[in-house]
Write an enzyme that holds these catalytic residues in place. Structure first.
Site, PDB file in Angstrom:
ATOM      1  N   ARG A   1     112.069  73.463  85.756  1.00 27.25           N
ATOM      2  CA  ARG A   1     112.273  72.920  86.993  1.00 27.25           C
ATOM      3  C   ARG A   1     113.851  72.981  87.583  1.00 27.25           C
ATOM      4  O   ARG A   1     114.125  73.359  88.417  1.00 27.25           O
ATOM      5  CB  ARG A   1     111.849  71.553  86.944  1.00 27.25           C
ATOM      6  CG  ARG A   1     110.469  70.919  86.876  1.00 27.25           C
ATOM      7  CD  ARG A   1     109.635  71.566  88.156  1.00 27.25           C
ATOM      8  NE  ARG A   1     110.060  70.865  89.296  1.00 27.25           N
ATOM      9  CZ  ARG A   1     109.589  69.686  89.711  1.00 27.25           C
ATOM     10  NH1 ARG A   1     109.000  69.030  89.229  1.00 27.25           N
ATOM     11  NH2 ARG A   1     110.154  69.118  90.976  1.00 27.25           N
TER      12      ARG A   1
ATOM     13  N   ARG B   1     110.474  64.240  99.071  1.00 27.39           N
ATOM     14  CA  ARG B   1     109.164  64.047  98.537  1.00 27.39           C
ATOM     15  C   ARG B   1     108.450  62.724  99.334  1.00 27.39           C
ATOM     16  O   ARG B   1     108.999  61.764  99.305  1.00 27.39           O
ATOM     17  CB  ARG B   1     109.289  63.581  97.090  1.00 27.39           C
ATOM     18  CG  ARG B   1     107.938  62.897  96.368  1.00 27.39           C
ATOM     19  CD  ARG B   1     108.123  62.508  95.018  1.00 27.39           C
ATOM     20  NE  ARG B   1     107.933  63.997  94.107  1.00 27.39           N
ATOM     21  CZ  ARG B   1     107.880  64.055  92.913  1.00 27.39           C
ATOM     22  NH1 ARG B   1     107.592  63.098  92.094  1.00 27.39           N
ATOM     23  NH2 ARG B   1     107.729  65.369  92.194  1.00 27.39           N
TER      24      ARG B   1
ATOM     25  N   HIS C   1     103.117  71.049  95.814  1.00 23.50           N
ATOM     26  CA  HIS C   1     104.181  70.827  95.087  1.00 23.50           C
ATOM     27  C   HIS C   1     104.642  72.378  94.673  1.00 23.50           C
ATOM     28  O   HIS C   1     104.575  72.618  93.342  1.00 23.50           O
ATOM     29  CB  HIS C   1     103.626  70.199  93.766  1.00 23.50           C
ATOM     30  CG  HIS C   1     104.796  69.596  92.737  1.00 23.50           C
ATOM     31  ND1 HIS C   1     106.175  69.596  93.401  1.00 23.50           N
ATOM     32  CD2 HIS C   1     104.810  68.779  91.926  1.00 23.50           C
ATOM     33  CE1 HIS C   1     106.771  68.995  92.569  1.00 23.50           C
ATOM     34  NE2 HIS C   1     106.244  68.180  91.478  1.00 23.50           N
TER      35      HIS C   1
ATOM     36  N   ASP D   1      96.377  68.393  85.334  1.00 21.44           N
ATOM     37  CA  ASP D   1      97.330  67.353  86.092  1.00 21.44           C
ATOM     38  C   ASP D   1      96.410  65.811  86.116  1.00 21.44           C
ATOM     39  O   ASP D   1      95.178  66.128  85.657  1.00 21.44           O
ATOM     40  CB  ASP D   1      97.395  67.797  87.419  1.00 21.44           C
ATOM     41  CG  ASP D   1      98.516  67.170  88.149  1.00 21.44           C
ATOM     42  OD1 ASP D   1      99.156  65.906  87.401  1.00 21.44           O
ATOM     43  OD2 ASP D   1      98.864  67.161  89.344  1.00 21.44           O
TER      44      ASP D   1
ATOM     45  N   CYS E   1     102.098  69.487  84.601  1.00 17.60           N
ATOM     46  CA  CYS E   1     103.324  69.367  85.342  1.00 17.60           C
ATOM     47  C   CYS E   1     104.146  67.836  84.635  1.00 17.60           C
ATOM     48  O   CYS E   1     105.184  67.740  85.056  1.00 17.60           O
ATOM     49  CB  CYS E   1     103.254  69.254  86.814  1.00 17.60           C
ATOM     50  SG  CYS E   1     102.089  68.048  87.169  1.00 17.60           S
TER      51      CYS E   1
ATOM     52  N   GLN F   1     107.260  73.001  91.573  1.00 16.54           N
ATOM     53  CA  GLN F   1     106.573  72.925  90.268  1.00 16.54           C
ATOM     54  C   GLN F   1     105.908  73.983  89.868  1.00 16.54           C
ATOM     55  O   GLN F   1     106.066  74.412  88.895  1.00 16.54           O
ATOM     56  CB  GLN F   1     105.744  71.565  90.091  1.00 16.54           C
ATOM     57  CG  GLN F   1     104.965  71.470  88.821  1.00 16.54           C
ATOM     58  CD  GLN F   1     105.808  71.005  87.682  1.00 16.54           C
ATOM     59  OE1 GLN F   1     106.552  70.037  87.802  1.00 16.54           O
ATOM     60  NE2 GLN F   1     106.058  71.759  86.504  1.00 16.54           N
TER      61      GLN F   1
END
Ligand code: CP
Ligand code: NVA
Length: 302
Positions: free
Chosen positions: A287, A102, A129, A219, A259, A132
């Protein structure tokens, strides 16, 4: 020897491979998968940004598959002091069996994959991402039976999550409508490429995007690394909160996704995230299942 496969972006898997991943993740979730494809293997997890879900779900997932995960804060390894990524990639490839990373710049993740000789998994960059959205799509399939003939609305920033949803719409072929303020639209190249494959539209009107949609998705307005823009963004995103009024514009059976982490009273109203249509906790749980499917596929023999 077969070439090393990475998961840096959704298009790294074909449509049928994506469906196979969801099927494997669902089997894992139901407890029907008892194999240990990561036995004796170690996943290195490089984090240059904070994380709750990604860090814990990858570590738990690696353990459940018989392997081990190693947390590597980029602040504490030599990468954070300027050791080149290409050197880090070649050294870590001699110890580890896979790397989850990440970080900020997506090009850094591509460089890690290019110079390393083990699978690299993108755990979020400024651009994408992908882990996700795999979890999100599994949640959609569980809640709505599939994505075929479904309309997904994205309300808010044209960020890494929005870009990943665009990639996913292109790969799986569902309709995606994004509502973003002017100046905060998604990546133009990703958008254009996927508009050839699926119906993907961008508007600045959240109501227009949400009308009749089966999934309402949002988000944060300021992603990690954009903290200094928080106030400017809060002004630009006025009218973009997913509230009960916006949910009423959607299909009556619509689900709400986020998320996480969420900012109640900014991009989402408390009543929506805590309401009956919210699937955010299933989404967070998923996840674990999708990433186990990814690790088993790339690092083991699923
Ligand atoms: N959604 C997500 O990636 O959460 P974390 O930042 O907590 O990993
Ligand atoms: N867009 C957010 C997602 C966090 C999981 C960020 O990049 O901070």
């Amino acid at each position: 020897m077969s070439p090393v496969r990475h998961f840096l972006a959704i298009p790294d898997f074909s449509q049928s491979e994506l469906v196979a991943l969801f099927d494997l993740a669902a089997r894992m979730k139901r407890g029907e998968y008892r194999e240990k494809p990561l036995l004796g293997k170690t996943l290195g997890m490089i984090f240059a940004k904070s994380s709750t879900r990604t860090r814990v779900s990858f570590e738990v997932g690696a353990y459940q598959l018989g392997g081990h995960a190693l947390f590597l804060s980029s602040r504490d390894i030599q990468l954070g002091r300027g050791e080149p990524i290409r050197d880090t990639a070649r050294v870590l490839s001699r110890y580890l069996d896979g790397i989850m990373i990440r970080t900020y710049d997506h090009a850094d993740v591509e460089e890690l994959a290019r110079y390393g000789s083990i699978p690299v998994i993108n755990g979020l960059t400024d651009l994408l991402h992908p882990c996700q959205v795999l979890a999100d799509l599994l949640t959609v399939r569980e809640a709505l039976g599939g994505w075929e003939d479904k309309v997904v609305a994205w309300i808010g920033d044209g960020n890494n999550m929005a870009n990943s949803w665009i990639n996913t719409a292109g790969s799986l072929g569902f309709e995606l409508r994004l509502a973003c303020p002017k100046g905060y639209e998604p990546n133009a190249e990703i958008l254009q490429r996927n508009q050839k494959k699926a119906r993907i539209t961008v508007t600045s009107d959240p109501q227009e995007a949400a009308r009749g949609a089966h999934v309402i998705n949002t988000d944060v307005w300021a992603s990690m690394g954009q903290e200094e823009e928080q106030e400017k963004r809060a002004r630009a995103f006025q009218g973009y909160m997913v509230d009960e009024k916006l949910m009423k514009a959607a299909d009556p059976g619509a689900i709400f996704l986020h998320c996480l982490p969420a900012h109640r009273g900014e991009e989402v109203a408390e009543a929506v995230i805590e309401g009956k249509q919210s699937r955010v906790w299933d989404q967070a749980e998923n996840r674990l299942h999708v990433q186990k499917a990814v690790m088993a596929t790339l690092m083991g023999k699923a």
